[in-house]
Scaffold this motif. Sequence first.
Motif, short mmCIF file in Angstrom:
data_model
loop_
_atom_site.label_atom_id
_atom_site.label_comp_id
_atom_site.label_asym_id
_atom_site.label_seq_id
_atom_site.Cartn_x
_atom_site.Cartn_y
_atom_site.Cartn_z
N PHE A 27 0.82 -1.21 0.00
CA PHE A 27 0.00 0.00 0.00
C PHE A 27 0.86 1.26 0.00
O PHE A 27 0.59 2.22 -0.73
N ILE A 28 1.92 1.26 0.80
CA ILE A 28 2.79 2.44 0.88
C ILE A 28 3.48 2.68 -0.46
O ILE A 28 3.56 3.82 -0.93
N THR A 29 3.95 1.62 -1.07
CA THR A 29 4.65 1.75 -2.34
C THR A 29 3.73 2.29 -3.43
O THR A 29 4.09 3.22 -4.16
N SER A 30 2.54 1.73 -3.53
CA SER A 30 1.62 2.20 -4.58
C SER A 30 1.13 3.61 -4.30
O SER A 30 0.92 4.39 -5.23
N THR A 31 0.96 3.96 -3.02
CA THR A 31 0.54 5.33 -2.68
C THR A 31 1.63 6.34 -3.02
O THR A 31 1.33 7.41 -3.58
N LEU A 32 2.87 6.02 -2.71
CA LEU A 32 3.97 6.91 -3.06
C LEU A 32 4.08 7.09 -4.58
O LEU A 32 4.34 8.18 -5.08
N TRP A 33 3.88 6.00 -5.32
CA TRP A 33 3.93 6.07 -6.78
C TRP A 33 2.84 7.00 -7.31
O TRP A 33 3.09 7.86 -8.14
N ARG A 34 1.61 6.83 -6.80
CA ARG A 34 0.50 7.69 -7.24
C ARG A 34 0.72 9.14 -6.85
O ARG A 34 0.38 10.05 -7.62
N MET A 35 1.28 9.38 -5.67
CA MET A 35 1.56 10.76 -5.26
C MET A 35 2.64 11.38 -6.14
O MET A 35 2.58 12.57 -6.45
N GLY A 36 3.63 10.60 -6.54
CA GLY A 36 4.66 11.10 -7.44
C GLY A 36 4.08 11.49 -8.79
O GLY A 36 4.42 12.54 -9.35
N ILE A 37 3.19 10.65 -9.32
CA ILE A 37 2.55 10.97 -10.60
C ILE A 37 1.70 12.23 -10.46
O ILE A 37 1.76 13.12 -11.32
N ALA A 38 0.93 12.32 -9.38
CA ALA A 38 0.08 13.51 -9.17
C ALA A 38 0.91 14.78 -9.01
O ALA A 38 0.53 15.84 -9.52
N THR A 39 2.05 14.67 -8.35
CA THR A 39 2.92 15.83 -8.17
C THR A 39 3.50 16.29 -9.50
O THR A 39 3.54 17.49 -9.80
N LEU A 40 3.94 15.34 -10.32
CA LEU A 40 4.47 15.70 -11.63
C LEU A 40 3.41 16.34 -12.51
O LEU A 40 3.66 17.36 -13.17
N ILE A 76 12.45 2.30 -4.66
CA ILE A 76 13.37 1.74 -3.66
C ILE A 76 12.62 0.84 -2.69
O ILE A 76 13.07 -0.27 -2.37
N LEU A 77 11.47 1.30 -2.21
CA LEU A 77 10.68 0.46 -1.31
C LEU A 77 10.20 -0.81 -1.98
O LEU A 77 10.16 -1.88 -1.38
#
Length: 90
Positions: A27-40, A76-77
């Motif tokens: 969950f943490i990994t997929s959430t970080l990935w989605r937040m990175g996409i949203a930030t970009l 990395i995670l």
Amino acid sequence: MQYVFLVPLILGTVVSMVVLFLPFPSFITSTLWRMGIATLVSGFLLRGVFDIYGTEVPYIIFYLYAGIALLASSLILYMYMIISPHHHLH
């Protein structure tokens, strides 16, 4: 700004293809990935708006840095989760 839709399309497709062959991310990994996409995407949209308005904002580059940092931490995670024998990050 006209190609900003490619960021979630390409990065989302990458995750979908990885999940087909490797273990499902935590969950943490997929959430970080989605937040990175949203930030970009947010940074690219703001950059386009400021370009249309005709102004220069030097702080827009931080959206790029933050998005890349979120994507890198997610990768990395995920690699740690795959390599770790006990999968502590669920």
